[in-house]
Design a protein around this motif. Structure first.
Motif, PDB file in Angstrom:
ATOM      1  N   VAL A  49       0.831  -1.100   0.179  1.00 24.54           N
ATOM      2  CA  VAL A  49      -0.092  -0.113  -0.096  1.00 24.54           C
ATOM      3  C   VAL A  49       0.929   1.269  -0.116  1.00 24.54           C
ATOM      4  O   VAL A  49       1.777   1.290  -0.890  1.00 24.54           O
ATOM      5  N   VAL A  50       0.540   2.310   0.649  1.00 27.52           N
ATOM      6  CA  VAL A  50       1.309   3.521   0.805  1.00 27.52           C
ATOM      7  C   VAL A  50       2.548   3.601   1.720  1.00 27.52           C
ATOM      8  O   VAL A  50       2.248   2.922   2.933  1.00 27.52           O
ATOM      9  N   ALA A  51       3.464   3.987   1.515  1.00 24.02           N
ATOM     10  CA  ALA A  51       4.796   4.142   2.130  1.00 24.02           C
ATOM     11  C   ALA A  51       5.082   5.504   2.406  1.00 24.02           C
ATOM     12  O   ALA A  51       4.989   6.323   1.338  1.00 24.02           O
ATOM     13  N   ARG A  52       5.754   5.969   3.678  1.00 23.08           N
ATOM     14  CA  ARG A  52       6.279   7.349   3.916  1.00 23.08           C
ATOM     15  C   ARG A  52       7.796   7.071   3.963  1.00 23.08           C
ATOM     16  O   ARG A  52       8.363   6.327   4.762  1.00 23.08           O
ATOM     17  N   GLN A  53       8.458   7.765   3.363  1.00 25.71           N
ATOM     18  CA  GLN A  53      10.020   7.601   3.211  1.00 25.71           C
ATOM     19  C   GLN A  53      10.461   8.602   4.368  1.00 25.71           C
ATOM     20  O   GLN A  53      10.271   9.744   4.275  1.00 25.71           O
ATOM     21  N   SER A  54      11.387   7.911   5.146  1.00 20.38           N
ATOM     22  CA  SER A  54      11.780   8.835   6.340  1.00 20.38           C
ATOM     23  C   SER A  54      13.183   8.986   6.201  1.00 20.38           C
ATOM     24  O   SER A  54      13.926   7.957   5.894  1.00 20.38           O
ATOM     25  N   THR A  55      13.603   9.823   6.857  1.00 24.07           N
ATOM     26  CA  THR A  55      15.255  10.307   6.736  1.00 24.07           C
ATOM     27  C   THR A  55      15.984   9.871   8.164  1.00 24.07           C
ATOM     28  O   THR A  55      15.158  10.208   9.364  1.00 24.07           O
ATOM     29  N   VAL A  56      16.815   9.348   8.334  1.00 27.68           N
ATOM     30  CA  VAL A  56      17.667   8.946   9.623  1.00 27.68           C
ATOM     31  C   VAL A  56      18.975   9.886   9.572  1.00 27.68           C
ATOM     32  O   VAL A  56      19.443  10.132   8.732  1.00 27.68           O
TER      33      VAL A  56
END
Length: 79
Positions: A49-56
């Motif tokens: 489904v939908v993913a949110r791309q996160s920054t580390v």
């Protein structure tokens, strides 16, 4: 217990992970919030489904779009 490590620092830890298509996913409560920036980008995957791309960011080292949290992965794809 599984750990995600970035730049020598544990950024997530849990024994309740889920494997989907060979990738291990951590539950939201397993993330160490001080290392994660709020996701701004989204992507769509038919399997998850939908993913949110996160920054580390750890000790000044930044990995943009390093993780893809899925709030509601498709149940049939959980393994």
């Amino acid at each position: 217990m599984y750990e995600a490590i970035c730049n020598g620092q544990v950024i997530a830890r849990s024994d309740a992970t889920v494997v989907v298509e060979g990738n291990r996913y951590f539950p939201p409560e397993a993330l160490q919030p001080e290392f994660w920036q709020r996701p701004r980008m989204k992507s769509l995957c038919p399997a998850k489904v939908v993913a949110r791309q996160s920054t580390v960011e750890v000790a000044g080292a930044r990995d943009t779009n390093a993780a893809w949290p899925y709030r509601h992965p498709a149940p049939r794809d959980r393994r």
